[in-house]
Design a protein around this motif. Structure first.
Motif, mmCIF file in Angstrom:
data_model
loop_
_atom_site.group_PDB
_atom_site.id
_atom_site.type_symbol
_atom_site.label_atom_id
_atom_site.label_comp_id
_atom_site.label_asym_id
_atom_site.label_seq_id
_atom_site.Cartn_x
_atom_site.Cartn_y
_atom_site.Cartn_z
ATOM 1 N N THR A 61 -1.515 -7.759 4.009
ATOM 2 C CA THR A 61 -1.158 -6.348 3.899
ATOM 3 C C THR A 61 0.249 -6.109 4.423
ATOM 4 O OG1 THR A 61 -3.477 -5.742 4.167
ATOM 5 C CG2 THR A 61 -1.847 -4.012 4.546
ATOM 6 N N THR A 62 0.585 -6.738 5.529
ATOM 7 C CA THR A 62 1.928 -6.609 6.093
ATOM 8 C C THR A 62 2.963 -7.147 5.121
ATOM 9 O OG1 THR A 62 1.026 -6.862 8.308
ATOM 10 C CG2 THR A 62 3.392 -7.214 8.054
ATOM 11 N N THR A 75 3.333 -4.716 2.171
ATOM 12 C CA THR A 75 3.976 -3.469 2.589
ATOM 13 C C THR A 75 5.461 -3.661 2.856
ATOM 14 O OG1 THR A 75 1.888 -2.734 3.565
ATOM 15 C CG2 THR A 75 3.893 -1.600 4.280
ATOM 16 N N ILE A 130 7.406 -4.374 -0.426
ATOM 17 C CA ILE A 130 7.608 -3.185 -1.267
ATOM 18 C C ILE A 130 8.652 -2.258 -0.649
ATOM 19 C CG2 ILE A 130 6.499 -1.080 -2.123
ATOM 20 C CD1 ILE A 130 3.991 -2.828 -2.626
ATOM 21 N N ILE A 131 8.590 -2.047 0.657
ATOM 22 C CA ILE A 131 9.580 -1.181 1.316
ATOM 23 C C ILE A 131 10.982 -1.777 1.186
ATOM 24 C CG2 ILE A 131 10.352 -0.284 3.548
ATOM 25 C CD1 ILE A 131 7.349 0.017 4.258
#
Length: 115
Positions: free
Chosen positions: A3-4, A7, A10-11
């Motif tokens: 998940t990290t 995330t 994408i950022i």
């Protein structure tokens, strides 16, 4: 960790894409800053293309990790160069602009999945 990784990737990709868009629009303030750094106006489009390629590479890395690894490392090196360019021009007040992008590129490198 997955998940990290997703995330942060994408950022970082969105940030690099936004930075590329700013280069493509070539607003007066961007051209003025680049002139202060000793970068000619014609270089904005190639620099934007590099950032956009990095953003696309990060997103492609979600499917094929080696591309993401290459993109993350290249964006990190790109923004090291951006910081060095600002320092070389002695425009210390402008350092807050490339630093978040450098930090995001570093974060993307740090959370890369083990190959």
């Amino acid at each position: 960790m997955q998940t990290t990784y997703i995330t942060v990737t994408i950022i970082a990709a969105v940030a690099a894409g936004a930075a590329a868009l700013v280069d493509f629009v070539a607003a007066d303030w961007v051209r003025g800053n680049m002139r202060n750094y000793g970068i000619p106006d014609w270089a904005l489009i190639p620099l934007g293309v590099i950032k956009l390629a990095g953003a696309i590479g990060l997103l492609a890395g979600l499917v094929f990790p080696p591309i993401g690894v290459a993109a993350a490392i290249c964006l990190f090196l790109y923004f090291i160069g951006a910081v060095a360019t600002v320092l070389r021009a002695r425009c210390y007040a402008d350092l807050p602009y490339p630093m978040p992008f450098l930090a995001l590129a570093l974060a993307a490198v740090c959370v890369l999945p083990a190959a």
